[in-house]
Design a protein around this motif. Structure first.
Motif, mmCIF file in Angstrom:
data_model
loop_
_atom_site.group_PDB
_atom_site.id
_atom_site.type_symbol
_atom_site.label_atom_id
_atom_site.label_comp_id
_atom_site.label_asym_id
_atom_site.label_seq_id
_atom_site.Cartn_x
_atom_site.Cartn_y
_atom_site.Cartn_z
ATOM 1 N N GLU A 63 0.813 -1.205 0.000
ATOM 2 C CA GLU A 63 0.000 0.000 0.000
ATOM 3 C C GLU A 63 0.858 1.272 0.000
ATOM 4 O OE1 GLU A 63 -3.173 0.719 -0.242
ATOM 5 O OE2 GLU A 63 -3.789 -1.356 -0.526
ATOM 6 N N GLU A 64 2.069 1.169 0.550
ATOM 7 C CA GLU A 64 2.883 2.383 0.667
ATOM 8 C C GLU A 64 3.469 2.830 -0.679
ATOM 9 O OE1 GLU A 64 5.637 -1.123 1.532
ATOM 10 O OE2 GLU A 64 3.565 -0.509 1.943
ATOM 11 N N VAL A 65 3.417 1.960 -1.685
ATOM 12 C CA VAL A 65 3.941 2.307 -3.005
ATOM 13 C C VAL A 65 2.874 3.077 -3.776
ATOM 14 C CG1 VAL A 65 4.809 1.418 -5.192
ATOM 15 C CG2 VAL A 65 5.448 0.296 -3.045
ATOM 16 N N SER A 66 3.199 4.276 -4.214
ATOM 17 C CA SER A 66 2.242 5.056 -4.994
ATOM 18 C C SER A 66 2.129 4.473 -6.401
ATOM 19 C CB SER A 66 2.677 6.522 -5.063
ATOM 20 O OG SER A 66 3.959 6.617 -5.673
ATOM 21 N N ALA A 67 0.960 4.644 -6.988
ATOM 22 C CA ALA A 67 0.710 4.047 -8.302
ATOM 23 C C ALA A 67 -0.349 4.829 -9.048
ATOM 24 C CB ALA A 67 0.296 2.585 -8.145
ATOM 25 N N GLN A 68 -0.460 4.512 -10.310
ATOM 26 C CA GLN A 68 -1.502 5.088 -11.157
ATOM 27 C C GLN A 68 -2.030 3.976 -12.055
ATOM 28 O OE1 GLN A 68 -0.183 8.381 -13.512
ATOM 29 N NE2 GLN A 68 -2.184 8.727 -14.471
ATOM 30 N N ALA A 69 -3.359 3.922 -12.227
ATOM 31 C CA ALA A 69 -3.942 2.829 -12.996
ATOM 32 C C ALA A 69 -5.117 3.307 -13.835
ATOM 33 C CB ALA A 69 -4.398 1.705 -12.069
ATOM 34 N N THR A 70 -5.322 2.613 -14.940
ATOM 35 C CA THR A 70 -6.509 2.801 -15.766
ATOM 36 C C THR A 70 -7.243 1.466 -15.835
ATOM 37 O OG1 THR A 70 -5.331 2.271 -17.820
ATOM 38 C CG2 THR A 70 -5.388 4.592 -17.144
#
Length: 231
Positions: A63-70
């Motif tokens: 959860e601590e890893v930032s991410a971006q998703a579509t």
């Protein structure tokens, strides 16, 4: 005294029943409450003419890893071989891509870039909506050394029926609820019988003490009368 004891027993019983009732209610609803992300499978049966939530969840491992998703949704009808691209979400834009679902699909997933819930809501479900739905996450993890791209795919086999069938879990939950109600009622009867017996025993003991006291007083009075006569 007996009324006070009875009220105390009744209050204790009511408090215990209230606690047990709260535990039952909590146990029924605790599965719906969760912290963080939990991957739950979508339901697979919709009723014609009603709405239906197509579930699709892809949780990050850290959860601590930032991410971006579509998120993309595809649909394959029962008698066809190829999937149709019907929906695309790239925060904050949600686009319906197929005319069969025009103005019927609504985004119900995560409302930020870090999408983990990719659910969509189908309004006014028809029998033509039966088939296979394919959900795809395209996620980019922003790591210190190098970004990592991850693709997660899930499928939902949807069946549209005229009348809703009761889920086995719902039937079991209802049976458990009735069993608990019966058990609680029997337990209350046992408590009431115990309290009544306790009160009755106290009453009998008190009456016995009164009888002994009265008998002692009577004997004492008779002894005094005999002493007076003897003089």
């Amino acid at each position: 005294m007996s009324s006070i004891f009875f009220n105390s027993c009744l209050n204790i019983s009511c408090r215990m029943i209230s606690c047990l009732t709260c535990l039952v209610v909590f146990s029924l609803f605790v599965s719906q409450c969760h912290g963080g992300c939990a991957e739950v499978d979508s339901l697979t049966e919709a009723v014609a003419g009603e709405g239906f939530l197509l579930g699709c969840i892809s949780c990050k491992k850290r959860e601590e890893v930032s991410a971006q998703a579509t998120v993309d949704w595809y649909f394959k009808p029962l008698e066809e071989e190829e999937f149709r691209h019907i929906f695309h979400y790239d925060h904050p834009t949600a686009v319906v891509l197929h005319e069969d679902f025009s103005e019927r699909l609504q985004w119900k997933g995560t409302l930020n870039d870090d999408v983990q819930i990719g659910a969509v809501y189908i309004q006014n479900v028809t029998f033509n909506d039966s088939g296979t739905y394919h959900c795809t996450f395209h996620r980019t993890l922003f790591l210190p050394l190098q970004n990592e791209k991850v693709v997660v795919e899930k499928e939902v086999e949807l069946t549209v029926v005229a009348v809703a069938n009761r889920e086995l879990t719902a039937v079991i939950a209802e049976i458990v609820m009735y069993v608990l109600i019966v058990v609680l009622q029997l337990w209350l009867v046992v408590v009431m019988v115990y309290c009544y017996k306790k009160i009755w025993d106290d009453h009998e003991a008190r009456e016995a003490r009164k009888a002994l006291k009265a008998e002692g007083s009577l004997l004492g009075s008779k002894g005094n009368c005999d002493g007076v006569q003897a003089e």
